[in-house]
Design a protein around this motif. Structure first.
Motif, PDB file in Angstrom:
ATOM      1  N   LEU A 157       0.833  -1.204   0.000  1.00 54.19           N
ATOM      2  CA  LEU A 157       0.000   0.000   0.000  1.00 54.19           C
ATOM      3  C   LEU A 157       0.867   1.253   0.000  1.00 54.19           C
ATOM      4  O   LEU A 157       0.582   2.225  -0.699  1.00 54.19           O
ATOM      5  CB  LEU A 157      -0.927  -0.016   1.217  1.00 54.19           C
ATOM      6  CG  LEU A 157      -1.863   1.180   1.374  1.00 54.19           C
ATOM      7  CD1 LEU A 157      -2.786   1.302   0.174  1.00 54.19           C
ATOM      8  CD2 LEU A 157      -2.679   1.027   2.655  1.00 54.19           C
ATOM      9  N   SER A 158       1.925   1.239   0.767  1.00 45.16           N
ATOM     10  CA  SER A 158       2.836   2.378   0.823  1.00 45.16           C
ATOM     11  C   SER A 158       3.443   2.675  -0.546  1.00 45.16           C
ATOM     12  O   SER A 158       3.523   3.830  -0.970  1.00 45.16           O
ATOM     13  CB  SER A 158       3.943   2.103   1.845  1.00 45.16           C
ATOM     14  OG  SER A 158       4.875   3.154   1.873  1.00 45.16           O
ATOM     15  N   ALA A 159       3.845   1.609  -1.256  1.00 46.29           N
ATOM     16  CA  ALA A 159       4.425   1.786  -2.592  1.00 46.29           C
ATOM     17  C   ALA A 159       3.403   2.355  -3.569  1.00 46.29           C
ATOM     18  O   ALA A 159       3.718   3.222  -4.392  1.00 46.29           O
ATOM     19  CB  ALA A 159       4.958   0.451  -3.106  1.00 46.29           C
ATOM     20  N   LEU A 160       2.162   1.886  -3.471  1.00 43.32           N
ATOM     21  CA  LEU A 160       1.122   2.371  -4.370  1.00 43.32           C
ATOM     22  C   LEU A 160       0.812   3.842  -4.116  1.00 43.32           C
ATOM     23  O   LEU A 160       0.628   4.615  -5.065  1.00 43.32           O
ATOM     24  CB  LEU A 160      -0.149   1.528  -4.204  1.00 43.32           C
ATOM     25  CG  LEU A 160      -1.343   1.940  -5.062  1.00 43.32           C
ATOM     26  CD1 LEU A 160      -0.988   1.921  -6.546  1.00 43.32           C
ATOM     27  CD2 LEU A 160      -2.536   1.025  -4.793  1.00 43.32           C
ATOM     28  N   ILE A 161       0.770   4.239  -2.872  1.00 45.48           N
ATOM     29  CA  ILE A 161       0.503   5.643  -2.544  1.00 45.48           C
ATOM     30  C   ILE A 161       1.602   6.540  -3.106  1.00 45.48           C
ATOM     31  O   ILE A 161       1.332   7.639  -3.616  1.00 45.48           O
ATOM     32  CB  ILE A 161       0.350   5.818  -1.023  1.00 45.48           C
ATOM     33  CG1 ILE A 161      -0.948   5.163  -0.556  1.00 45.48           C
ATOM     34  CG2 ILE A 161       0.350   7.299  -0.636  1.00 45.48           C
ATOM     35  CD1 ILE A 161      -1.112   5.108   0.945  1.00 45.48           C
ATOM     36  N   ASN A 162       2.835   6.090  -3.039  1.00 44.77           N
ATOM     37  CA  ASN A 162       3.939   6.860  -3.630  1.00 44.77           C
ATOM     38  C   ASN A 162       3.745   7.024  -5.140  1.00 44.77           C
ATOM     39  O   ASN A 162       3.993   8.099  -5.699  1.00 44.77           O
ATOM     40  CB  ASN A 162       5.279   6.166  -3.350  1.00 44.77           C
ATOM     41  CG  ASN A 162       5.706   6.281  -1.900  1.00 44.77           C
ATOM     42  OD1 ASN A 162       5.275   7.202  -1.198  1.00 44.77           O
ATOM     43  ND2 ASN A 162       6.534   5.368  -1.443  1.00 44.77           N
TER      44      ASN A 162
END
Length: 264
Positions: A157-162
């Protein structure tokens, strides 16, 4: 203005395609006009909607690479929504788009041509960040993120938000996170509850109150080429996606309602 959702998660196996197919059917049940765009070369959303991907004469590949009128490739389904289908040909588009003009906005251009025909456009993204996913994010005004409540899902999720933030800055300033959807949800699992609490704390009202449970009927439906709502309307999975569609349409109705001026 129609709502264009990219359903995305760089982590596979989170119920992304299941969400696209069942949300499309549930929005139709809420009297919305819906187009589902299959942007995954595996073509699972196409097959799960009852369309044989091996018999397609035209597909989203032709729309992206030759800028063909999307209406020529769109297929109507028995469940009431339309599909811009995909098959293995779409794998070639990932490479071909790299040498094309306006490569990031090909899908946006296609949707602009047919946008007035639909209230909702739902785009099923591949489980990776490539030119197809970039096209979806450049075309969308919201990202719906399905995820399981587990530790590794938080990392993805963190990677997608970036990625979403980068697309906002470079190509699509109107893009936002439409909502986080908890899938394969089992409230008896302590890790599920812990991750769910973290999501509530971080995302607040962007976390949908609707959760999609683990459900046998939901898992069986794609093999019959049907959404759960058509396969077994009384199943817990079908009911959950109907609730999600209701939650989404209520949000949009509230957001589009004009502000009432205070009395002086």
């Amino acid at each position: 203005m129609n709502k264009i959702f990219a359903v995305a998660n760089q982590k596979g196996g989170v119920g992304k395609t299941t969400t696209c197919v069942n949300l499309a059917a549930s929005l139709v049940a809420s009297r919305q006009r819906v187009l589902l765009i299959d942007l995954d070369p595996q073509g699972n959303a196409t097959m799960g909607s009852g369309i044989d991907k091996s018999e397609l004469q035209l597909s989203v590949y032709d729309v992206l690479t030759s800028e063909m009128d999307p209406r020529k490739a769109i297929v109507a389904t028995e469940s009431g929504y339309d599909v811009l289908p995909a098959n293995g040909d779409l794998s070639a588009a990932e490479v071909e788009l790299l040498d094309m003009d306006a490569r990031e906005t090909r899908l946006r251009g296609a949707i602009d041509r047919i946008g007035d025909d639909y209230d909702y456009v739902v785009v099923d993204c591949p489980p990776s960040l490539n030119m197809l996913t970039v096209n979806a994010l450049c075309a969308a005004n919201g990202v719906l993120i399905p995820m399981q409540c587990e530790y590794y899902a938080l990392e993805g999720l963190s990677a997608l938000i970036n990625t979403i933030n980068q697309i906002q800055q470079v190509a699509n300033p109107d893009l936002k996170i439409e909502g986080i959807l908890r899938t394969m949800y089992d409230p008896r699992n302590s890790l599920t509850n812990d991750v769910s609490e973290q999501l509530t704390e971080y995302f607040g009202d962007r976390l949908y109150s609707t959760c999609i449970p683990r459900n046998v009927r939901l898992a069986e439906a794609p093999s019959f080429g049907k959404p759960a709502l058509t396969y077994d309307r009384q199943s817990k999975g079908a009911i959950a996606y109907l609730a999600l569609a209701g939650e989404m349409t209520r949000r949009h109705a509230a957001n589009s309602r004009p502000a009432v001026a205070e009395a002086s």
